[in-house]
Design a protein around this motif. Structure first.
Motif, short mmCIF file in Angstrom:
data_model
loop_
_atom_site.label_atom_id
_atom_site.label_comp_id
_atom_site.label_asym_id
_atom_site.label_seq_id
_atom_site.Cartn_x
_atom_site.Cartn_y
_atom_site.Cartn_z
N PHE A 6 0.73 -1.16 -0.18
CA PHE A 6 0.24 0.43 0.20
C PHE A 6 1.28 0.79 -0.33
CE2 PHE A 6 -2.74 -3.31 1.39
CZ PHE A 6 -4.02 -2.83 1.00
N HIS A 7 0.52 1.81 -0.52
CA HIS A 7 1.00 3.26 -1.12
C HIS A 7 0.37 4.76 0.04
CE1 HIS A 7 4.50 1.62 -3.21
NE2 HIS A 7 3.43 1.42 -3.56
N LYS A 8 0.45 5.53 0.34
CA LYS A 8 0.00 7.15 0.06
C LYS A 8 0.24 8.15 -0.34
CE LYS A 8 0.04 6.37 5.76
NZ LYS A 8 1.03 7.23 6.49
N SER A 9 -0.98 8.17 -0.28
CA SER A 9 -0.52 9.92 -1.61
C SER A 9 0.27 11.33 -1.28
CB SER A 9 -1.68 11.04 -1.65
OG SER A 9 -2.19 11.82 -1.85
N SER A 10 0.89 11.71 -1.88
CA SER A 10 2.06 12.86 -1.45
C SER A 10 1.64 13.69 -0.85
CB SER A 10 3.10 13.14 -2.81
OG SER A 10 2.22 13.71 -3.66
N TYR A 11 0.39 13.60 -0.82
CA TYR A 11 -1.62 15.30 -0.55
C TYR A 11 -0.44 14.70 1.15
CZ TYR A 11 -0.95 16.83 -4.63
OH TYR A 11 -0.82 17.58 -5.72
N CYS A 12 -0.68 13.47 1.25
CA CYS A 12 -0.96 12.75 2.89
C CYS A 12 -0.08 13.44 4.29
CB CYS A 12 -1.20 11.68 2.82
SG CYS A 12 -1.57 10.75 4.54
N THR A 13 -0.09 13.75 5.24
CA THR A 13 0.67 14.41 6.03
C THR A 13 0.56 13.23 7.31
OG1 THR A 13 -0.70 15.77 7.20
CG2 THR A 13 0.81 15.89 5.51
N GLY A 17 -4.79 11.26 9.11
CA GLY A 17 -5.33 9.76 8.66
C GLY A 17 -5.43 9.62 7.01
N CYS A 18 -5.09 8.57 6.26
CA CYS A 18 -5.35 9.19 4.88
C CYS A 18 -5.83 7.84 4.36
CB CYS A 18 -3.36 8.96 4.45
SG CYS A 18 -2.36 10.34 5.51
N ASP A 32 -7.80 2.39 4.61
CA ASP A 32 -7.38 3.85 5.79
C ASP A 32 -6.18 3.88 6.47
OD1 ASP A 32 -7.44 5.82 8.34
OD2 ASP A 32 -9.35 5.02 8.68
N SER A 33 -5.62 3.99 6.39
CA SER A 33 -4.11 4.27 6.44
C SER A 33 -4.04 3.69 8.15
CB SER A 33 -3.18 5.49 6.53
OG SER A 33 -4.13 6.81 7.09
N LYS A 34 -5.61 4.77 9.02
CA LYS A 34 -5.25 4.34 10.50
C LYS A 34 -5.94 2.67 11.01
CE LYS A 34 -8.14 7.90 11.12
NZ LYS A 34 -8.97 8.69 10.41
N GLU A 35 -6.15 2.14 9.84
CA GLU A 35 -6.72 0.64 10.04
C GLU A 35 -6.79 0.03 9.24
OE1 GLU A 35 -11.03 0.30 10.99
OE2 GLU A 35 -11.05 2.27 11.82
N ALA A 36 -4.93 -0.15 9.21
CA ALA A 36 -4.12 -1.29 8.23
C ALA A 36 -4.92 -2.54 8.25
CB ALA A 36 -2.74 -0.90 8.42
N GLY A 59 -10.17 18.47 -12.32
CA GLY A 59 -9.36 19.84 -11.78
C GLY A 59 -8.57 19.47 -10.05
N LEU A 60 -9.44 18.25 -9.59
CA LEU A 60 -9.02 18.13 -8.21
C LEU A 60 -7.63 17.72 -8.28
CD1 LEU A 60 -12.68 16.87 -6.73
CD2 LEU A 60 -11.65 18.76 -6.78
N PRO A 61 -7.14 17.66 -7.19
CA PRO A 61 -5.53 16.83 -6.58
C PRO A 61 -5.83 15.37 -6.90
CG PRO A 61 -6.17 18.05 -5.29
CD PRO A 61 -7.35 18.71 -6.12
N ALA A 62 -5.02 14.40 -7.73
CA ALA A 62 -5.40 13.12 -7.75
C ALA A 62 -5.18 12.20 -6.70
CB ALA A 62 -4.41 12.83 -9.44
#
Length: 62
Positions: A6-13, A17-18, A32-36, A59-62
């Motif tokens: 699994f990979h998180k978005s580069s927009y995730c901090t 939760g991501c 959900d990254s909080k519940e792998a 036009g939304l960030p991907a």
């Protein structure tokens, strides 16, 4: 199903939760990254490709 990396978005901090995505041979899974170990949504590759194309066209960030 194959082991999925699994990979998180580069927009995730780390402060939030991501959503993470992982691709297998025949499908894409989202979790959900909080519940792998929690539930996952599974999409066919064609459906995922259509979704990503529509997000990019909006036009939304991907």
């Amino acid at each position: 199903m194959d082991e999925i990396r699994f990979h998180k978005s580069s927009y995730c901090t780390d402060a939030h939760g991501c959503v993470e995505m992982g691709a297998a041979r025949d499908a894409v899974q989202v979790r959900d990254s909080k519940e792998a170990d929690g539930p996952r949504l599974t999409f066919g590759r064609n459906e995922w490709s259509t979704f990503v194309t529509q997000v990019k066209a909006s036009g939304l960030p991907a």
